[in-house]
Design a protein around this motif. Structure first.
Motif, PDB file in Angstrom:
ATOM      1  N   LEU A 261      51.657  18.174  -2.544  1.00 13.38           N
ATOM      2  CA  LEU A 261      50.160  17.875  -2.096  1.00 13.38           C
ATOM      3  C   LEU A 261      49.124  18.650  -3.050  1.00 13.38           C
ATOM      4  CD1 LEU A 261      50.952  17.995   1.595  1.00 13.38           C
ATOM      5  CD2 LEU A 261      50.914  15.821   0.243  1.00 13.38           C
ATOM      6  N   VAL A 262      48.512  17.917  -3.626  1.00 12.41           N
ATOM      7  CA  VAL A 262      47.561  18.522  -4.611  1.00 12.41           C
ATOM      8  C   VAL A 262      46.070  18.402  -3.994  1.00 12.41           C
ATOM      9  CG1 VAL A 262      46.995  18.680  -7.139  1.00 12.41           C
ATOM     10  CG2 VAL A 262      49.087  17.601  -6.212  1.00 12.41           C
ATOM     11  N   GLU A 263      45.551  19.465  -3.625  1.00 10.95           N
ATOM     12  CA  GLU A 263      44.184  19.752  -3.370  1.00 10.95           C
ATOM     13  C   GLU A 263      43.331  19.661  -4.687  1.00 10.95           C
ATOM     14  OE1 GLU A 263      42.654  22.257  -0.305  1.00 10.95           O
ATOM     15  OE2 GLU A 263      44.680  22.306   0.622  1.00 10.95           O
ATOM     16  N   TRP A 264      42.214  19.022  -4.479  1.00  6.77           N
ATOM     17  CA  TRP A 264      41.382  18.803  -5.723  1.00  6.77           C
ATOM     18  C   TRP A 264      41.980  18.033  -6.731  1.00  6.77           C
ATOM     19  CZ3 TRP A 264      36.637  19.941  -3.943  1.00  6.77           C
ATOM     20  CH2 TRP A 264      36.398  20.797  -2.900  1.00  6.77           C
ATOM     21  N   GLY A 265      42.768  17.237  -6.416  1.00  5.90           N
ATOM     22  CA  GLY A 265      43.753  16.463  -7.588  1.00  5.90           C
ATOM     23  C   GLY A 265      42.991  15.614  -8.276  1.00  5.90           C
ATOM     24  N   ASP A 266      41.723  15.419  -7.895  1.00  3.32           N
ATOM     25  CA  ASP A 266      40.906  14.543  -8.788  1.00  3.32           C
ATOM     26  C   ASP A 266      40.169  15.156 -10.082  1.00  3.32           C
ATOM     27  OD1 ASP A 266      39.126  15.818  -7.046  1.00  3.32           O
ATOM     28  OD2 ASP A 266      38.045  13.906  -6.972  1.00  3.32           O
ATOM     29  N   LYS A 267      40.252  16.476  -9.956  1.00  2.00           N
ATOM     30  CA  LYS A 267      39.481  17.177 -10.855  1.00  2.00           C
ATOM     31  C   LYS A 267      39.883  17.098 -12.117  1.00  2.00           C
ATOM     32  CE  LYS A 267      38.308  22.150 -11.751  1.00  2.00           C
ATOM     33  NZ  LYS A 267      38.012  23.387 -11.249  1.00  2.00           N
ATOM     34  N   PHE A 268      41.166  16.797 -12.612  1.00  2.00           N
ATOM     35  CA  PHE A 268      41.603  16.545 -14.042  1.00  2.00           C
ATOM     36  C   PHE A 268      42.295  15.255 -13.718  1.00  2.00           C
ATOM     37  CE2 PHE A 268      41.918  21.244 -13.500  1.00  2.00           C
ATOM     38  CZ  PHE A 268      41.040  21.583 -14.079  1.00  2.00           C
ATOM     39  N   PRO A 269      42.044  14.229 -14.621  1.00  2.00           N
ATOM     40  CA  PRO A 269      42.834  12.823 -14.827  1.00  2.00           C
ATOM     41  C   PRO A 269      44.126  13.128 -14.860  1.00  2.00           C
ATOM     42  CG  PRO A 269      40.718  12.724 -15.854  1.00  2.00           C
ATOM     43  CD  PRO A 269      41.010  14.068 -15.590  1.00  2.00           C
ATOM     44  N   GLU A 270      44.739  14.113 -15.807  1.00  2.00           N
ATOM     45  CA  GLU A 270      45.705  14.337 -16.183  1.00  2.00           C
ATOM     46  C   GLU A 270      46.780  14.477 -14.860  1.00  2.00           C
ATOM     47  OE1 GLU A 270      43.347  15.862 -17.542  1.00  2.00           O
ATOM     48  OE2 GLU A 270      43.426  16.190 -19.470  1.00  2.00           O
ATOM     49  N   ALA A 271      46.222  15.165 -14.019  1.00  2.00           N
ATOM     50  CA  ALA A 271      46.986  15.713 -12.824  1.00  2.00           C
ATOM     51  C   ALA A 271      47.194  14.499 -11.823  1.00  2.00           C
ATOM     52  CB  ALA A 271      46.194  16.676 -12.001  1.00  2.00           C
ATOM     53  N   SER A 272      46.450  13.365 -12.034  1.00  2.00           N
ATOM     54  CA  SER A 272      46.610  12.492 -11.158  1.00  2.00           C
ATOM     55  C   SER A 272      47.440  11.142 -11.479  1.00  2.00           C
ATOM     56  CB  SER A 272      45.133  11.705 -10.696  1.00  2.00           C
ATOM     57  OG  SER A 272      44.488  11.354 -11.944  1.00  2.00           O
ATOM     58  N   ASP A 273      48.042  11.105 -12.810  1.00  5.00           N
ATOM     59  CA  ASP A 273      48.745  10.136 -13.564  1.00  5.00           C
ATOM     60  C   ASP A 273      50.021   9.893 -12.950  1.00  5.00           C
ATOM     61  OD1 ASP A 273      46.714   9.986 -15.391  1.00  5.00           O
ATOM     62  OD2 ASP A 273      47.861  11.109 -17.025  1.00  5.00           O
ATOM     63  N   ASP A 274      50.828  10.971 -12.135  1.00  7.61           N
ATOM     64  CA  ASP A 274      51.920  10.736 -11.497  1.00  7.61           C
ATOM     65  C   ASP A 274      51.627  10.432  -9.939  1.00  7.61           C
ATOM     66  OD1 ASP A 274      53.255  10.646 -13.958  1.00  7.61           O
ATOM     67  OD2 ASP A 274      53.615  12.634 -13.660  1.00  7.61           O
ATOM     68  N   ALA A 275      50.800  10.489  -9.261  1.00  9.97           N
ATOM     69  CA  ALA A 275      50.266  10.515  -7.937  1.00  9.97           C
ATOM     70  C   ALA A 275      50.651   9.114  -7.406  1.00  9.97           C
ATOM     71  CB  ALA A 275      48.912  10.771  -7.881  1.00  9.97           C
ATOM     72  N   CYS A 276      51.227   8.798  -6.092  1.00 10.00           N
ATOM     73  CA  CYS A 276      51.657   7.687  -5.696  1.00 10.00           C
ATOM     74  C   CYS A 276      50.623   7.444  -4.712  1.00 10.00           C
ATOM     75  CB  CYS A 276      52.859   7.565  -4.929  1.00 10.00           C
ATOM     76  SG  CYS A 276      53.256   8.912  -3.656  1.00 10.00           S
ATOM     77  N   LEU A 277      49.696   8.344  -4.400  1.00  7.31           N
ATOM     78  CA  LEU A 277      48.729   8.157  -3.144  1.00  7.31           C
ATOM     79  C   LEU A 277      47.434   9.212  -3.430  1.00  7.31           C
ATOM     80  CD1 LEU A 277      47.852   6.661  -0.651  1.00  7.31           C
ATOM     81  CD2 LEU A 277      49.448   8.314   0.653  1.00  7.31           C
ATOM     82  N   THR A 278      46.229   8.684  -3.029  1.00  7.74           N
ATOM     83  CA  THR A 278      45.128   9.573  -2.957  1.00  7.74           C
ATOM     84  C   THR A 278      44.451   9.607  -1.641  1.00  7.74           C
ATOM     85  OG1 THR A 278      44.316   9.646  -5.159  1.00  7.74           O
ATOM     86  CG2 THR A 278      42.671  10.282  -3.795  1.00  7.74           C
ATOM     87  N   LEU A 279      44.519  10.620  -1.026  1.00 12.41           N
ATOM     88  CA  LEU A 279      43.811  10.823   0.340  1.00 12.41           C
ATOM     89  C   LEU A 279      42.304  11.407   0.068  1.00 12.41           C
ATOM     90  CD1 LEU A 279      46.810  11.758   2.728  1.00 12.41           C
ATOM     91  CD2 LEU A 279      45.949   9.383   2.396  1.00 12.41           C
ATOM     92  N   ARG A 280      41.297  10.225   0.595  1.00 16.13           N
ATOM     93  CA  ARG A 280      39.937  11.009   0.301  1.00 16.13           C
ATOM     94  C   ARG A 280      39.376  11.338   1.848  1.00 16.13           C
ATOM     95  NH1 ARG A 280      38.249  10.160  -4.380  1.00 16.13           N
ATOM     96  NH2 ARG A 280      39.246   8.575  -5.642  1.00 16.13           N
ATOM     97  N   PHE A 281      39.057  12.829   1.958  1.00 20.13           N
ATOM     98  CA  PHE A 281      38.974  13.275   3.289  1.00 20.13           C
ATOM     99  C   PHE A 281      37.105  13.453   3.242  1.00 20.13           C
ATOM    100  CE2 PHE A 281      43.236  14.389   2.701  1.00 20.13           C
ATOM    101  CZ  PHE A 281      43.693  14.552   4.019  1.00 20.13           C
ATOM    102  N   SER A 282      36.617  13.094   4.399  1.00 19.96           N
ATOM    103  CA  SER A 282      35.103  13.407   4.372  1.00 19.96           C
ATOM    104  C   SER A 282      34.800  13.669   5.895  1.00 19.96           C
ATOM    105  CB  SER A 282      34.412  12.216   4.363  1.00 19.96           C
ATOM    106  OG  SER A 282      34.906  10.904   4.983  1.00 19.96           O
ATOM    107  N   VAL A 283      33.656  14.483   6.075  1.00 24.11           N
ATOM    108  CA  VAL A 283      33.154  14.771   7.503  1.00 24.11           C
ATOM    109  C   VAL A 283      31.999  13.739   8.024  1.00 24.11           C
ATOM    110  CG1 VAL A 283      32.425  16.500   8.848  1.00 24.11           C
ATOM    111  CG2 VAL A 283      33.764  17.295   7.086  1.00 24.11           C
TER     112      VAL A 283
END
Length: 155
Positions: free
Chosen positions: A103-125
């Motif tokens: 589980l990668v918090e702030w995973g959108d900070k670097f596109p390289e970190a998201s290359d292997d992601a199967c899922l992004t969860l966007r949290f908002s209040v």
């Protein structure tokens, strides 16, 4: 699709449901402002995996490891990294391609970190204080995890 959580317990229950189906090598990016529920979600995944320790915010650690459950859980926080080259310094790819779920918090900070992601969860209040969790699957594996999250009534 969007899940709405009205409490920490609902967020954790949503995560517990997903944790039942995660597999080694699953990488899930947790994106959202401070206080939006990312760490609570991670706590739910840890509980769903049967990890004996409760994750806390890894703000001053770049990666925390939780063993003793069905799978190892790797909880990354990329907030303090300044450059994508620092991902090599923490063995990001070695860990995410390994034996556990990441589980990668702030995973959108670097596109390289998201290359292997199967899922992004966007949290908002939301204005009423509830949390919105919007799943964005990147692969069929991510789509399956979203289906597992929604297999019971929405959180």
């Amino acid at each position: 699709m969007q899940f709405v959580s009205h409490s920490v317990e609902e967020t954790q229950e949503l995560a517990r449901r997903m944790a039942q189906q995660v597999q080694p090598g699953d990488v899930i990016l947790l994106v959202g402002d401070l206080g939006a529920g990312k760490t609570h979600f991670t706590q739910g995944v840890a509980a769903g995996l049967g990890a004996p320790d409760v994750p806390t915010s890894p703000t001053f650690n770049l990666v925390c490891e939780y063993h003793g459950g069905r799978l190892p859980l790797y909880h990354f926080d990329l907030y303090r990294l300044e450059d994508a080259s620092q991902l090599d310094d923490i063995d990001y790819w070695g860990i995410t391609e390994g034996d556990g779920v990441s589980l990668v918090e702030w995973g959108d900070k670097f596109p390289e970190a998201s290359d292997d992601a199967c899922l992004t969860l966007r949290f908002s209040v939301l204005p009423d204080g509830a949390r919105a969790i919007e799943p964005v699957p990147h692969t069929r594996r991510g789509e399956a995890l979203v289906g597992d999250m929604s297999s019971e009534s929405d959180a």
